[in-house]
Design a protein around this motif. Structure first.
Motif, PDB file in Angstrom:
ATOM      1  N   ASP A 122      -8.651   8.171  -2.021  1.00  0.00           N
ATOM      2  CA  ASP A 122      -7.566   8.811  -1.258  1.00  0.00           C
ATOM      3  C   ASP A 122      -7.213   8.009  -0.008  1.00  0.00           C
ATOM      4  O   ASP A 122      -6.045   7.925   0.379  1.00  0.00           O
ATOM      5  CB  ASP A 122      -7.945  10.245  -0.870  1.00  0.00           C
ATOM      6  CG  ASP A 122      -7.873  11.189  -2.065  1.00  0.00           C
ATOM      7  OD1 ASP A 122      -7.187  10.842  -3.053  1.00  0.00           O
ATOM      8  OD2 ASP A 122      -8.506  12.255  -2.021  1.00  0.00           O
ATOM      9  N   GLN A 123      -8.215   7.415   0.626  1.00  0.00           N
ATOM     10  CA  GLN A 123      -7.932   6.579   1.804  1.00  0.00           C
ATOM     11  C   GLN A 123      -7.139   5.333   1.401  1.00  0.00           C
ATOM     12  O   GLN A 123      -6.263   4.885   2.131  1.00  0.00           O
ATOM     13  CB  GLN A 123      -9.242   6.182   2.498  1.00  0.00           C
ATOM     14  CG  GLN A 123      -9.881   7.331   3.257  1.00  0.00           C
ATOM     15  CD  GLN A 123     -11.249   6.959   3.817  1.00  0.00           C
ATOM     16  OE1 GLN A 123     -12.086   6.367   3.132  1.00  0.00           O
ATOM     17  NE2 GLN A 123     -11.477   7.303   5.068  1.00  0.00           N
ATOM     18  N   GLU A 126      -3.583   6.388   0.754  1.00  0.00           N
ATOM     19  CA  GLU A 126      -2.887   6.647   2.018  1.00  0.00           C
ATOM     20  C   GLU A 126      -2.507   5.320   2.693  1.00  0.00           C
ATOM     21  O   GLU A 126      -1.385   5.160   3.174  1.00  0.00           O
ATOM     22  CB  GLU A 126      -3.804   7.462   2.933  1.00  0.00           C
ATOM     23  CG  GLU A 126      -3.077   8.039   4.123  1.00  0.00           C
ATOM     24  CD  GLU A 126      -4.030   8.802   5.040  1.00  0.00           C
ATOM     25  OE1 GLU A 126      -4.971   9.427   4.540  1.00  0.00           O
ATOM     26  OE2 GLU A 126      -3.822   8.745   6.261  1.00  0.00           O
ATOM     27  N   ALA A 129       0.412   3.757   0.899  1.00  0.00           N
ATOM     28  CA  ALA A 129       1.533   4.657   0.574  1.00  0.00           C
ATOM     29  C   ALA A 129       2.887   4.039   0.914  1.00  0.00           C
ATOM     30  O   ALA A 129       3.889   4.324   0.253  1.00  0.00           O
ATOM     31  CB  ALA A 129       1.363   5.987   1.311  1.00  0.00           C
TER      32      ALA A 129
END
Ligand code: FES
Ligand code: FES
Length: 152
Positions: A122-123, A126, A129
């Motif tokens: 998820d990091q 992000e 992104a």
């Protein structure tokens, strides 16, 4: 003139128009063509460089604002003969198709791994992104960053 450290070397850059994008100076005047012109609007990430170790969209950074700062481009990370660990991971995971987004992806990921050597998926998502891949290589790109981070 502006004094700017580019890839570890201090350069004196003639500033004709302080509003000229850093990307144009890197590519047009300094021959550093790794950062790519995509949207020119700060929305695709293909022009990403590090400005004082933080990712920045070079198409949106006026050359007049970088005096006495450090700019790092993809050219400083590794070479085709000697890629750095992140570049080697991109090669191993075949994390590119046309390659247009690749340098921006790698520069953004490099900034993440410097700050967070073992990021979660998820990091990574992000951090990347703002980097778009029109070829849809995102899954392989995520795998490459995980590989570089030494994830199992
Ligand atoms: S060219 Fe800079 S963000 Fe798209
Ligand atoms: S590999 Fe083509 S845009 Fe990402």
């Amino acid at each position: 003139m502006a004094s700017v450290t580019i890839n570890g070397v201090k350069r004196e850059i003639a500033v004709w128009d302080p509003g000229e994008p850093l990307l144009y100076v890197l590519r047009g005047e300094l021959g550093l063509t790794g950062a790519k012109f995509g949207c020119g609007l700060g929305q695709c990430g293909s022009c990403t460089v590090l400005l004082d170790d933080r990712p920045a969209r070079a198409c949106m950074v006026p050359i007049g604002s970088v005096a006495n700062r450090r700019v790092t481009t993809i050219e400083a990370l590794g070479t085709p003969e000697k890629p750095d660990a992140l570049q080697a991971a991109f090669i191993a995971e075949q994390a590119a198709q046309c390659g247009y987004c690749t340098s921006g992806m790698i520069v953004s990921a490099r900034a993440l791994l410097r700050q967070t050597p073992h990021p979660t998926i998820d990091q990574i998502k992000e951090a990347l992104a703002g980097n778009l891949c029109r070829c849809g290589a995102h899954t392989r790109i995520l795998k490459a960053v995980m590989r570089a981070a030494g994830a199992p």
